[in-house]
Design a protein around this motif. Structure first.
Motif, PDB file in Angstrom:
ATOM      1  N   VAL A 150       0.546  -1.369   0.336  1.00 49.43           N
ATOM      2  CA  VAL A 150      -0.013  -0.244  -0.236  1.00 49.43           C
ATOM      3  C   VAL A 150       0.583   1.535  -0.110  1.00 49.43           C
ATOM      4  O   VAL A 150       0.438   2.119  -1.068  1.00 49.43           O
ATOM      5  N   THR A 151       2.276   1.303   0.994  1.00 49.71           N
ATOM      6  CA  THR A 151       2.952   2.436   1.567  1.00 49.71           C
ATOM      7  C   THR A 151       3.721   2.782  -0.276  1.00 49.71           C
ATOM      8  O   THR A 151       3.953   3.635  -0.800  1.00 49.71           O
ATOM      9  N   ILE A 152       4.196   1.904  -0.972  1.00 49.15           N
ATOM     10  CA  ILE A 152       4.888   1.587  -2.169  1.00 49.15           C
ATOM     11  C   ILE A 152       3.863   2.682  -2.954  1.00 49.15           C
ATOM     12  O   ILE A 152       4.081   3.231  -3.782  1.00 49.15           O
ATOM     13  N   MET A 153       2.183   2.016  -2.739  1.00 51.66           N
ATOM     14  CA  MET A 153       1.199   2.264  -4.475  1.00 51.66           C
ATOM     15  C   MET A 153       1.176   3.787  -3.676  1.00 51.66           C
ATOM     16  O   MET A 153       0.897   5.203  -5.095  1.00 51.66           O
ATOM     17  N   MET A 154       1.129   4.397  -2.941  1.00 48.16           N
ATOM     18  CA  MET A 154       1.037   5.393  -2.203  1.00 48.16           C
ATOM     19  C   MET A 154       2.121   6.543  -2.763  1.00 48.16           C
ATOM     20  O   MET A 154       1.411   7.345  -2.911  1.00 48.16           O
ATOM     21  N   ASN A 155       3.318   5.634  -2.646  1.00 48.45           N
ATOM     22  CA  ASN A 155       4.250   7.097  -3.414  1.00 48.45           C
ATOM     23  C   ASN A 155       4.117   7.563  -4.972  1.00 48.45           C
ATOM     24  O   ASN A 155       4.143   8.503  -4.877  1.00 48.45           O
ATOM     25  N   TYR A 156       3.363   6.735  -5.269  1.00 43.84           N
ATOM     26  CA  TYR A 156       3.470   6.754  -6.925  1.00 43.84           C
ATOM     27  C   TYR A 156       1.696   8.216  -7.046  1.00 43.84           C
ATOM     28  O   TYR A 156       2.189   8.550  -7.714  1.00 43.84           O
ATOM     29  N   ILE A 157       0.749   7.577  -6.025  1.00 40.56           N
ATOM     30  CA  ILE A 157      -0.057   8.862  -6.310  1.00 40.56           C
ATOM     31  C   ILE A 157       0.264  10.085  -5.440  1.00 40.56           C
ATOM     32  O   ILE A 157      -0.482  11.067  -6.426  1.00 40.56           O
ATOM     33  N   LEU A 158       0.858   9.844  -4.861  1.00 38.36           N
ATOM     34  CA  LEU A 158       1.152  11.420  -4.071  1.00 38.36           C
ATOM     35  C   LEU A 158       1.610  11.579  -5.165  1.00 38.36           C
ATOM     36  O   LEU A 158       1.765  13.475  -4.824  1.00 38.36           O
ATOM     37  N   LEU A 159       3.158  11.147  -5.508  1.00 38.61           N
ATOM     38  CA  LEU A 159       3.696  11.646  -6.709  1.00 38.61           C
ATOM     39  C   LEU A 159       2.926  12.474  -7.627  1.00 38.61           C
ATOM     40  O   LEU A 159       3.538  13.845  -8.457  1.00 38.61           O
ATOM     41  N   HIS A 160       1.212  11.912  -8.331  1.00 43.21           N
ATOM     42  CA  HIS A 160       1.340  12.251  -9.421  1.00 43.21           C
ATOM     43  C   HIS A 160       0.215  13.107  -9.106  1.00 43.21           C
ATOM     44  O   HIS A 160      -0.203  14.221  -9.882  1.00 43.21           O
ATOM     45  N   ILE A 161      -0.789  13.053  -7.613  1.00 45.40           N
ATOM     46  CA  ILE A 161      -1.119  14.312  -7.282  1.00 45.40           C
ATOM     47  C   ILE A 161      -0.798  15.348  -6.970  1.00 45.40           C
ATOM     48  O   ILE A 161      -1.311  16.903  -7.615  1.00 45.40           O
ATOM     49  N   SER A 162       0.834  15.454  -6.809  1.00 43.18           N
ATOM     50  CA  SER A 162       1.568  16.430  -6.691  1.00 43.18           C
ATOM     51  C   SER A 162       1.964  17.429  -7.420  1.00 43.18           C
ATOM     52  O   SER A 162       2.040  18.612  -7.827  1.00 43.18           O
ATOM     53  N   THR A 163       2.297  16.729  -9.224  1.00 42.93           N
ATOM     54  CA  THR A 163       2.377  17.033  -9.825  1.00 42.93           C
ATOM     55  C   THR A 163       1.067  17.878 -10.347  1.00 42.93           C
ATOM     56  O   THR A 163       1.880  18.547 -11.038  1.00 42.93           O
ATOM     57  N   HIS A 164      -0.245  16.791 -10.235  1.00 44.11           N
ATOM     58  CA  HIS A 164      -1.132  17.641 -10.896  1.00 44.11           C
ATOM     59  C   HIS A 164      -1.519  19.016  -9.744  1.00 44.11           C
ATOM     60  O   HIS A 164      -1.667  20.082 -10.251  1.00 44.11           O
TER      61      HIS A 164
END
Length: 383
Positions: A150-164
């Motif tokens: 879950v935390t590994i996947m959250m890294n990608y989710i939060l990365l793309h949210i920050s870019t947005h």
């Protein structure tokens, strides 16, 4: 087992790991035709000395502390989660939340007093990291999901949210260009004129002082409070903790929230101290994974984390100097990886030390201790 001799061996393990990392790193340099002695000489010279005067360089010393501060926070965050019995691999994403949130708040309050801006920006950044960590903590506690996945996947989710956010949500007034914000004003910066003057205009900021304070605070929380006792107890055996009347699910979530809050604070220091702005990231920020390595090398203890963070800072900053003698700075990352490898197999080092310097009884006790730990599948740092 003799507690004094065991303590000495535990202290020697990270020292030997560092030494072996440097030695094997030197052998790798030699294998590729580089001079390891000149390489390490340039590395430590770049980390501490002024190349023109060959004297101690205040700017370099300041940058060592600048690099160490966010690492201390992410390492503390990892250690808290590890003590509770699980791995928070999402430190990068949680720190990224703290970074983008704190900068956004600071830029949105250009005319407010510094005390107000810093208080609100730091609070929002820390809460952002805590909320990001609460999600995998809740899923782990109540649904038994793997916090690693879950935390590994959250890294990608939060990365793309920050870019947005930086590309589409922030107002144009606080943007310098596409994907890059303006620099925060003096009222939102952790840098001060005094720290710049004593460090020859380095980026030295209040972050290192926050880090030192939190090292003491988290040591006190984990060693001297009921919450710390509960976190350690749940990490050792959640079922026994439930039997003793503790709410292990609640403690797991709280541990993850604290872990994420600390990582978020590491991101705040990046945003308001080190870089003073935010730019869209192409990959997970390094302080998350580096913080894990710092925590492992430091054994999860406050003093160990401090020393490990300073060592990593010296290696990373000094590694740039190796290029002056033609050695790729990436070889420093190999040194760090080897050091962590030997920390990961610390039992082998402990066993060797016990075998050569201990007695048969101590060897037998060490084997039995390792067997019990393996059966419980428990790895925990001690703050």
């Amino acid at each position: 087992m003799n507690s004094r001799s065991e303590q000495i061996r535990n202290l020697l393990v990270p020292l030997i790991a560092v030494l072996l990392g440097l030695v094997l790193g030197g052998l790798i340099m030699l294998a590729f035709g580089y001079n390891p002695i000149m390489g390490y000489k340039e590395m430590f010279s770049a980390a501490f000395l002024n190349p023109q005067t060959n004297s101690i360089n205040p700017r370099s010393i300041g940058e060592i502390f600048v690099t160490a501060a966010p690492l201390i926070f992410t390492a503390l965050g990892f250690a808290i989660a590890n003590t509770a019995g699980f791995f928070n691999i999402g430190l990068s994403g949680q720190a990224l939340c703290g970074w983008v949130a704190s900068v956004w708040v600071a830029l949105s309050m250009p005319d407010a007093p510094k005390v107000v801006v810093l208080t609100i920006a730091i609070t929002v950044g820390v809460l952002s990291g805590a909320i990001a960590a609460a999600i995998p903590g809740f899923l782990r506690a109540f649904f038994g999901t793997s916090e690693v996945i879950v935390t590994i996947m959250m890294n990608y989710i939060l990365l793309h949210i920050s870019t947005h956010i930086v590309n589409h949500s922030m107002s144009e007034e606080i943007m310098r260009s596409k994907g890059i914000t303006e620099f925060v004003g003096a009222n939102g910066s952790l840098q001060t004129e005094f720290l710049r003057n004593i460090s020859d205009n380095s980026r030295l900021n209040l972050g290192i002082f926050f880090a030192l304070i939190f090292l003491v605070v988290m040591w006190f929380v984990m060693k001297k409070t009921t919450l710390g006792y509960q976190i350690r107890a749940v990490g050792l055996n959640p079922f026994a903790s439930e039997y003793a009347g503790m709410n292990s699910k609640q403690i797991i979530v709280i541990s993850m929230v604290i872990s994420g809050a600390l990582a978020g604070m590491g991101g705040v220091i990046l945003g308001l101290g080190t870089f003073s702005n935010f730019s869209a990231q192409g990959s997970s920020i390094s302080i998350g994974f580096d913080g894990m390595a710092v925590s492992l090398l430091g054994g999860g203890s406050s003093i160990g984390i401090l020393l490990s963070a300073l060592l990593f800072s010296i290696l990373k900053l000094g590694g740039q100097g190796m290029q002056f003698v033609g050695i790729p700075s990436e070889l420093v990352d190999i040194d760090i990886a080897i050091i962590i490898f030997f920390v990961a197999i610390s039992f082998v080092i402990q066993f060797a030390l016990t075998k050569f310097f201990g007695n048969k009884k101590e060897v037998a006790e060490l084997k039995e201790k390792s067997k019990i730990e393996n059966e419980e599948n428990q790895e925990g740092g001690t703050i």
